[in-house]
Design an enzyme around this catalytic site. Structure first.
Site, mmCIF file in Angstrom:
data_model
loop_
_atom_site.group_PDB
_atom_site.id
_atom_site.type_symbol
_atom_site.label_atom_id
_atom_site.label_comp_id
_atom_site.label_asym_id
_atom_site.label_seq_id
_atom_site.Cartn_x
_atom_site.Cartn_y
_atom_site.Cartn_z
ATOM 1 N N HIS A 96 37.290 32.734 33.338
ATOM 2 C CA HIS A 96 36.507 31.806 34.392
ATOM 3 C C HIS A 96 35.055 32.650 34.658
ATOM 4 O O HIS A 96 34.605 32.999 35.676
ATOM 5 C CB HIS A 96 37.125 31.608 35.605
ATOM 6 C CG HIS A 96 37.728 32.611 36.393
ATOM 7 N ND1 HIS A 96 37.247 33.713 36.777
ATOM 8 C CD2 HIS A 96 39.063 32.616 36.926
ATOM 9 C CE1 HIS A 96 37.790 34.282 37.587
ATOM 10 N NE2 HIS A 96 39.000 33.711 37.660
ATOM 11 N N HIS A 102 51.557 33.011 43.770
ATOM 12 C CA HIS A 102 49.892 32.806 43.649
ATOM 13 C C HIS A 102 49.884 31.524 42.903
ATOM 14 O O HIS A 102 50.431 31.457 41.816
ATOM 15 C CB HIS A 102 49.299 34.054 43.099
ATOM 16 C CG HIS A 102 47.836 33.828 42.948
ATOM 17 N ND1 HIS A 102 46.998 33.192 43.645
ATOM 18 C CD2 HIS A 102 46.937 34.296 42.038
ATOM 19 C CE1 HIS A 102 45.850 33.140 43.626
ATOM 20 N NE2 HIS A 102 45.498 33.795 42.313
ATOM 21 N N GLU A 132 46.937 30.036 41.495
ATOM 22 C CA GLU A 132 46.039 29.913 40.563
ATOM 23 C C GLU A 132 46.574 29.775 39.052
ATOM 24 O O GLU A 132 47.649 30.387 38.705
ATOM 25 C CB GLU A 132 45.009 31.444 40.503
ATOM 26 C CG GLU A 132 43.690 31.114 39.813
ATOM 27 C CD GLU A 132 42.577 32.208 40.093
ATOM 28 O OE1 GLU A 132 42.915 33.321 40.711
ATOM 29 O OE2 GLU A 132 41.411 32.027 39.672
ATOM 30 N N ASP A 177 46.192 30.579 36.327
ATOM 31 C CA ASP A 177 46.747 31.511 35.488
ATOM 32 C C ASP A 177 48.156 31.901 35.414
ATOM 33 O O ASP A 177 48.647 32.805 34.600
ATOM 34 C CB ASP A 177 45.842 32.849 35.153
ATOM 35 C CG ASP A 177 45.565 33.693 36.542
ATOM 36 O OD1 ASP A 177 45.502 32.584 37.288
ATOM 37 O OD2 ASP A 177 45.196 34.537 36.305
ATOM 38 N N HIS A 186 43.867 37.465 46.421
ATOM 39 C CA HIS A 186 42.497 37.234 46.532
ATOM 40 C C HIS A 186 42.301 35.477 47.005
ATOM 41 O O HIS A 186 41.092 35.191 47.028
ATOM 42 C CB HIS A 186 41.531 37.471 45.546
ATOM 43 C CG HIS A 186 41.888 36.628 44.294
ATOM 44 N ND1 HIS A 186 41.041 36.049 43.565
ATOM 45 C CD2 HIS A 186 42.818 36.473 43.670
ATOM 46 C CE1 HIS A 186 41.435 35.346 42.574
ATOM 47 N NE2 HIS A 186 42.834 35.703 42.333
ATOM 48 N N TYR A 196 38.443 45.272 37.254
ATOM 49 C CA TYR A 196 39.157 44.206 37.690
ATOM 50 C C TYR A 196 38.907 44.021 39.245
ATOM 51 O O TYR A 196 38.660 43.026 39.631
ATOM 52 C CB TYR A 196 40.670 44.537 37.402
ATOM 53 C CG TYR A 196 41.668 43.515 37.770
ATOM 54 C CD1 TYR A 196 42.043 42.475 36.915
ATOM 55 C CD2 TYR A 196 42.245 43.487 39.269
ATOM 56 C CE1 TYR A 196 42.921 41.474 37.313
ATOM 57 C CE2 TYR A 196 43.073 42.487 39.435
ATOM 58 C CZ TYR A 196 43.367 41.612 38.555
ATOM 59 O OH TYR A 196 44.258 40.495 38.864
HETATM 60 FE FE1 FEO Z 1 44.087 34.822 41.058
HETATM 61 FE FE2 FEO Z 1 45.330 36.123 38.012
HETATM 62 O O1 FEO Z 1 44.865 34.907 39.473
#
Ligand code: FEO
Length: 404
Positions: free
Chosen positions: A24, A78, A80, A82, A145, A196
């Site tokens: 992204h 999480h 998200e 991915d 995050h 990262y």
């Molecule tokens: Fe916040 Fe690796 O996704």
């Protein structure tokens, strides 16, 4: 197929994305992995799914250990994509597992999939579930995050499945830190952690500090940290914990980055005397050209350095657009504890240096004014001024660094 055992009866069942280079918008030259974990117990549990495009690989890894329908618990650390892109398919293959998720996670997941038939349990910090001999404890980590983020701690193994935190974007056949360090240098692994953190977690430094304090208060002993990207920290989890703590405290390298772009090389030609001035003070200096370097690398170099000099020619009375893009990027990451100044060239009316300093002041960075600018090309006398500008900035950077 070789099973990857993290602790007794806990397996890595993730997927390796060798090809990804744009995550992204964040450049990932080393690729990445999407890690998820299978806990084999009386009632098997799966922690996290993977990227939707890689779900087949994870299902294959799970099936090498057990059938999908034996899985009784699915933990969603999480949402998200991915890590949750493959979730819908996995949950349905499991049959009717109990799904554990935070309240914020549930709010988001309901907008992604039709989960009305799922057996869902909303969890908060300290909640536990027994799978047989093992106990899973949940630890909410909101805004680390995303609002939904949480971690799962396997009590008996002192294993922290940490989700995005402590990850690195590295695609490798090595699954553990000690394995990776047999074929990669410590500095490369450190660089991957910095990269990262700088691009994903940097705005949340104070939250990280308070979360690390909360973990200490809960008395959780951590022997292994298993993130959702990159290698698992089994040899030295203290190393990455220490790095996170140091970065969150504002620690970085006592050095200067020169981050710049140029139209007709006039701004670029100012760099040599500036860099010599910095070097004359015995300080390390890294030069990064914006259009020749991935944005995420520029951002990392900014964060690793206590001082940054931003260079831009003036175009239409303001910044050269690639420099403007860079400033927008770092503004979003809410930088703190960095000292900056600016330099650049102009033809008939300046503007770029003034605009850089203005934007950096608005970001509440430590700004050294007035910077330095030259008309068309630097004269020999102006090159001397550039040298002195670099030297003085190195001195100020060293003084500022001492305050951290
Ligand atoms: Fe916040 Fe690796 O996704």
């Amino acid at each position: 197929m070789t099973k990857v055992e993290v602790t007794p009866n806990v397996y890595w069942v993730g997927a390796i994305d060798w090809a990804i280079r744009d995550f992204h918008g964040y450049v990932t030259p080393r690729g990445s992995t999407y890690n998820n974990y299978l806990i084999m117990d009386d009632e098997p549990a799966l922690v996290d799914a993977v990227h939707g495009e890689h779900v087949d690989e994870s299902i294959k890894n799970i099936r090498a250990i057990t059938g999908m329908r034996t899985i009784k618990h699915v933990i969603v650390n999480h949402i998200e994509p991915d890590h949750a892109g493959g979730l819908y398919r996995m949950v349905h293959m499991c049959g009717k597992p109990k799904v554990y998720i935070t309240r914020k996670g549930l709010e988001g997941l309901e907008r992604m999939f039709d989960i009305s038939a799922w057996d869902i349990q909303v969890v908060k910090t300290g909640d536990e579930v027994k799978t047989g001999r093992k106990t899973l404890m949940f630890l909410e980590t909101p805004m680390l995050h995303w609002p939904d983020s949480m971690m799962t701690y396997v009590k008996e193994d002192k294993l922290l499945i940490s989700q995005d935190a402590f990850g690195q974007h590295i695609a490798t056949t090595q699954r553990f830190d000690d394995e990776l360090l047999t074929c990669t240098s410590v500095s490369e692994l450190d660089d991957a952690v910095w990269d990262y953190y700088a691009n994903i977690l940097m705005p949340f430094g104070s939250l990280i500090k308070s979360k690390l304090a909360e973990v200490a208060k809960l008395g959780l002993e951590i022997k292994i940290i298993a993130p959702d990207h990159g290698v698992i920290w089994r040899q030295n989890p203290g190393k990455v914990l220490g790095m996170y703590s140091d970065i969150a405290e504002g620690k970085c390298d006592e050095r200067v980055s020169i981050i710049y772009d140029t139209m007709w090389h006039s701004t670029e030609k100012m760099i040599e005397p500036i860099a010599k001035g910095i070097k004359a003070e015995g300080m390390d200096c890294k030069v990064v050209k914006l259009r020749a370097t991935p944005t995420s690398t520029c951002v990392k170099e900014f964060w690793r350095s206590r001082g940054t000099l931003i260079g831009s020619p003036t175009l239409n009375n303001t910044l050269f657009p690639p420099v403007g893009d860079f400033l927008v990027n770092i503004k979003g990451l809410r930088p703190k504890g960095r000292i900056v100044s600016a330099f650049g060239s102009y033809g008939w009316g300046g503007g770029a240096v003034k605009d850089i300093l203005k934007q950096c002041t608005e970001m509440k960075l430590e700004v050294v004014e007035p910077g330095v600018q030259v008309k068309y090309r630097a004269t020999a006398e102006e090159e001397e001024q550039c040298f002195e500008f670099g030297r003085q900035f190195a001195i100020k950077t060293r003084e500022y660094h001492k305050t951290f």
